[in-house]
Scaffold this motif. Sequence first.
Motif, PDB file in Angstrom:
ATOM      1  N   ILE A   1       0.828  -0.979  -0.142  1.00 27.25           N
ATOM      2  CA  ILE A   1      -0.161  -0.154   0.144  1.00 27.25           C
ATOM      3  C   ILE A   1       0.928   1.372  -0.005  1.00 27.25           C
ATOM      4  O   ILE A   1       0.389   2.282  -0.968  1.00 27.25           O
ATOM      5  N   ALA A   2       2.022   1.344   0.670  1.00 23.95           N
ATOM      6  CA  ALA A   2       2.740   2.409   0.986  1.00 23.95           C
ATOM      7  C   ALA A   2       3.144   3.286  -0.422  1.00 23.95           C
ATOM      8  O   ALA A   2       2.901   4.537  -0.179  1.00 23.95           O
ATOM      9  N   PRO A   3       3.744   2.380  -1.264  1.00 24.16           N
ATOM     10  CA  PRO A   3       4.025   3.116  -2.650  1.00 24.16           C
ATOM     11  C   PRO A   3       2.911   3.839  -3.413  1.00 24.16           C
ATOM     12  O   PRO A   3       3.103   4.499  -4.199  1.00 24.16           O
ATOM     13  N   ILE A   4       1.587   3.726  -3.005  1.00 24.34           N
ATOM     14  CA  ILE A   4       0.552   4.099  -3.874  1.00 24.34           C
ATOM     15  C   ILE A   4       0.559   5.787  -3.342  1.00 24.34           C
ATOM     16  O   ILE A   4       0.266   6.528  -4.320  1.00 24.34           O
ATOM     17  N   ILE A   5       0.737   6.153  -2.243  1.00 19.75           N
ATOM     18  CA  ILE A   5       0.732   7.472  -1.939  1.00 19.75           C
ATOM     19  C   ILE A   5       1.681   8.218  -2.632  1.00 19.75           C
ATOM     20  O   ILE A   5       1.205   9.327  -3.435  1.00 19.75           O
ATOM     21  N   PRO A   6       2.996   8.014  -2.506  1.00 25.35           N
ATOM     22  CA  PRO A   6       3.810   9.011  -3.437  1.00 25.35           C
ATOM     23  C   PRO A   6       3.602   8.833  -4.868  1.00 25.35           C
ATOM     24  O   PRO A   6       3.809   9.786  -5.739  1.00 25.35           O
ATOM     25  N   ALA A   7       3.175   7.672  -5.345  1.00 27.10           N
ATOM     26  CA  ALA A   7       2.890   7.454  -6.620  1.00 27.10           C
ATOM     27  C   ALA A   7       1.747   8.280  -7.381  1.00 27.10           C
ATOM     28  O   ALA A   7       1.739   8.799  -8.341  1.00 27.10           O
TER      29      ALA A   7
ATOM     30  N   ALA B   1       0.008  13.222 -10.014  1.00 26.96           N
ATOM     31  CA  ALA B   1      -0.597  14.499 -10.015  1.00 26.96           C
ATOM     32  C   ALA B   1       0.241  15.543 -10.152  1.00 26.96           C
ATOM     33  O   ALA B   1      -0.033  16.558 -10.933  1.00 26.96           O
ATOM     34  N   LEU B   2       1.580  15.777 -10.102  1.00 23.72           N
ATOM     35  CA  LEU B   2       2.450  16.611 -10.266  1.00 23.72           C
ATOM     36  C   LEU B   2       3.031  16.470 -11.726  1.00 23.72           C
ATOM     37  O   LEU B   2       3.946  17.562 -12.059  1.00 23.72           O
ATOM     38  N   GLY B   3       2.842  15.167 -12.203  1.00 20.83           N
ATOM     39  CA  GLY B   3       3.490  14.933 -13.506  1.00 20.83           C
ATOM     40  C   GLY B   3       5.005  14.869 -13.470  1.00 20.83           C
ATOM     41  O   GLY B   3       5.649  14.972 -14.420  1.00 20.83           O
ATOM     42  N   TRP B   4       5.438  14.098 -12.518  1.00 19.74           N
ATOM     43  CA  TRP B   4       6.882  13.834 -12.257  1.00 19.74           C
ATOM     44  C   TRP B   4       7.069  12.273 -12.005  1.00 19.74           C
ATOM     45  O   TRP B   4       8.250  11.878 -11.983  1.00 19.74           O
ATOM     46  N   MET B   5       6.023  11.614 -12.624  1.00 25.02           N
ATOM     47  CA  MET B   5       6.228  10.046 -12.338  1.00 25.02           C
ATOM     48  C   MET B   5       6.699   9.592 -13.685  1.00 25.02           C
ATOM     49  O   MET B   5       6.284   9.730 -14.583  1.00 25.02           O
ATOM     50  N   PRO B   6       8.191   9.053 -13.733  1.00 26.90           N
ATOM     51  CA  PRO B   6       8.582   8.448 -14.703  1.00 26.90           C
ATOM     52  C   PRO B   6       7.763   7.162 -15.312  1.00 26.90           C
ATOM     53  O   PRO B   6       6.953   6.564 -14.349  1.00 26.90           O
ATOM     54  N   GLU B   7       7.988   7.032 -16.560  1.00 25.42           N
ATOM     55  CA  GLU B   7       7.037   5.877 -17.195  1.00 25.42           C
ATOM     56  C   GLU B   7       7.520   4.305 -16.708  1.00 25.42           C
ATOM     57  O   GLU B   7       6.469   3.584 -16.477  1.00 25.42           O
ATOM     58  N   ALA B   8       8.793   4.212 -16.569  1.00 20.92           N
ATOM     59  CA  ALA B   8       9.392   2.931 -15.979  1.00 20.92           C
ATOM     60  C   ALA B   8      10.873   3.326 -15.183  1.00 20.92           C
ATOM     61  O   ALA B   8      11.480   4.075 -15.565  1.00 20.92           O
ATOM     62  N   GLY B   9      11.210   2.283 -14.439  1.00 17.03           N
ATOM     63  CA  GLY B   9      12.214   2.310 -13.859  1.00 17.03           C
ATOM     64  C   GLY B   9      13.294   1.408 -14.196  1.00 17.03           C
ATOM     65  O   GLY B   9      12.745   0.036 -14.648  1.00 17.03           O
TER      66      GLY B   9
ATOM     67  N   PRO C   1      12.568  10.938  -9.012  1.00 16.88           N
ATOM     68  CA  PRO C   1      11.092  10.709  -8.004  1.00 16.88           C
ATOM     69  C   PRO C   1      10.976   9.131  -7.564  1.00 16.88           C
ATOM     70  O   PRO C   1      10.322   8.948  -6.647  1.00 16.88           O
ATOM     71  N   LEU C   2      11.337   8.216  -8.283  1.00 13.88           N
ATOM     72  CA  LEU C   2      11.133   7.010  -7.795  1.00 13.88           C
ATOM     73  C   LEU C   2      11.755   6.466  -6.487  1.00 13.88           C
ATOM     74  O   LEU C   2      11.459   5.447  -5.785  1.00 13.88           O
ATOM     75  N   VAL C   3      12.822   7.158  -5.975  1.00  6.48           N
ATOM     76  CA  VAL C   3      13.187   7.181  -4.727  1.00  6.48           C
ATOM     77  C   VAL C   3      12.292   7.028  -3.688  1.00  6.48           C
ATOM     78  O   VAL C   3      12.299   6.265  -2.760  1.00  6.48           O
ATOM     79  N   LEU C   4      11.239   7.893  -3.910  1.00  6.34           N
ATOM     80  CA  LEU C   4      10.156   8.042  -2.906  1.00  6.34           C
ATOM     81  C   LEU C   4       9.318   6.785  -2.660  1.00  6.34           C
ATOM     82  O   LEU C   4       8.944   6.315  -1.691  1.00  6.34           O
ATOM     83  N   LEU C   5       9.075   5.930  -4.031  1.00  9.80           N
ATOM     84  CA  LEU C   5       8.406   4.718  -3.913  1.00  9.80           C
ATOM     85  C   LEU C   5       9.290   3.869  -3.182  1.00  9.80           C
ATOM     86  O   LEU C   5       8.316   2.885  -2.265  1.00  9.80           O
ATOM     87  N   TYR C   6      10.401   3.694  -3.673  1.00  9.93           N
ATOM     88  CA  TYR C   6      11.155   2.367  -2.864  1.00  9.93           C
ATOM     89  C   TYR C   6      11.537   2.687  -1.546  1.00  9.93           C
ATOM     90  O   TYR C   6      11.460   1.919  -0.816  1.00  9.93           O
TER      91      TYR C   6
ATOM     92  N   SER D   1       9.373   4.261   0.685  1.00 16.25           N
ATOM     93  CA  SER D   1       8.110   4.150   1.501  1.00 16.25           C
ATOM     94  C   SER D   1       8.145   2.562   1.674  1.00 16.25           C
ATOM     95  O   SER D   1       7.697   2.282   2.711  1.00 16.25           O
ATOM     96  N   ILE D   2       8.731   1.831   0.836  1.00 19.04           N
ATOM     97  CA  ILE D   2       8.560   0.035   0.975  1.00 19.04           C
ATOM     98  C   ILE D   2       9.785   0.079   2.216  1.00 19.04           C
ATOM     99  O   ILE D   2       9.498  -0.699   3.213  1.00 19.04           O
ATOM    100  N   ALA D   3      10.918   0.806   1.984  1.00 14.93           N
ATOM    101  CA  ALA D   3      11.870   0.429   3.134  1.00 14.93           C
ATOM    102  C   ALA D   3      11.489   0.982   4.103  1.00 14.93           C
ATOM    103  O   ALA D   3      11.885   0.387   5.510  1.00 14.93           O
TER     104      ALA D   3
END
Length: 240
Positions: free
Chosen positions: A105-111, A116-124, A195-200, A202-204
């Motif tokens: 669930i945790a990565p959903i919030i930063p994702a 919403a900000l348009g900062w989400m990369p297409e893929a990692g 920006p993907l740092v926030l997703l990973y 959040s899991i950590a």
Amino acid sequence: MNASAPSSAPLEGSIPTHPSRGFDRGQLLFLALYVAFLIVPGRLFEALDAGAGPRAWTGILRYVLLAGLGIWVFRDAIARSWTLTRQRPVRTGLLVIAAVLAAEIAPIIPAVLLSALGWMPEAGTNDANVSALTDQVPALVFVITVALLGPLTEEFVFREALVQRARRWVPVWTCVLISSLAFGALHIHTLAELPLVLLYASIALVYALALVISRGNLLVPIIAHVIHNGVPALSAFLGQ
């Protein structure tokens, strides 16, 4: 008649808390090898212009070595965690389940925020590398590496070392934050993926909190991490 002084020895069956000591030489060697293995192979392969196959097998051998060495040098943490698990099996099981669910669930919030900000990369790159690994090594080797060896190594580094051991010198919540951000940074490869740092992270953060709440039971984040990585890895294995 003088009353005897109260004993300072721990009561039999008491639950151990976080260790008062920091790192021994074996654990420092483990951390040094981990950092070296992050840096040296990539530079060497670039110099040799090596293909994907040698890179994949070198990465697997790296995890075999690090996971095996980690089990040995952090054997006191494993023993402590096993004691905690045997004394409170139900609580340990519930914490593992909570950590597994929270890590999903945790990565959903930063994702959502990044989208919403348009900062989400297409893929990692990290996910792409893991996916490509299925074509470069046998499926069973892939599952063992991704679902077991990787989580073991990362839990030794980012939870046991950077949270459990480092809290001797640094406030525990600072350890939790730094280790989570470091874990996130490890899983990105270009500035575009920043920006993907926030997703990973959040899991950590979930795994670090699970360690703290469980009073240093490293088996809680290890099992949760194994399940988190193992379910998709096993699905890919069965789908082949």
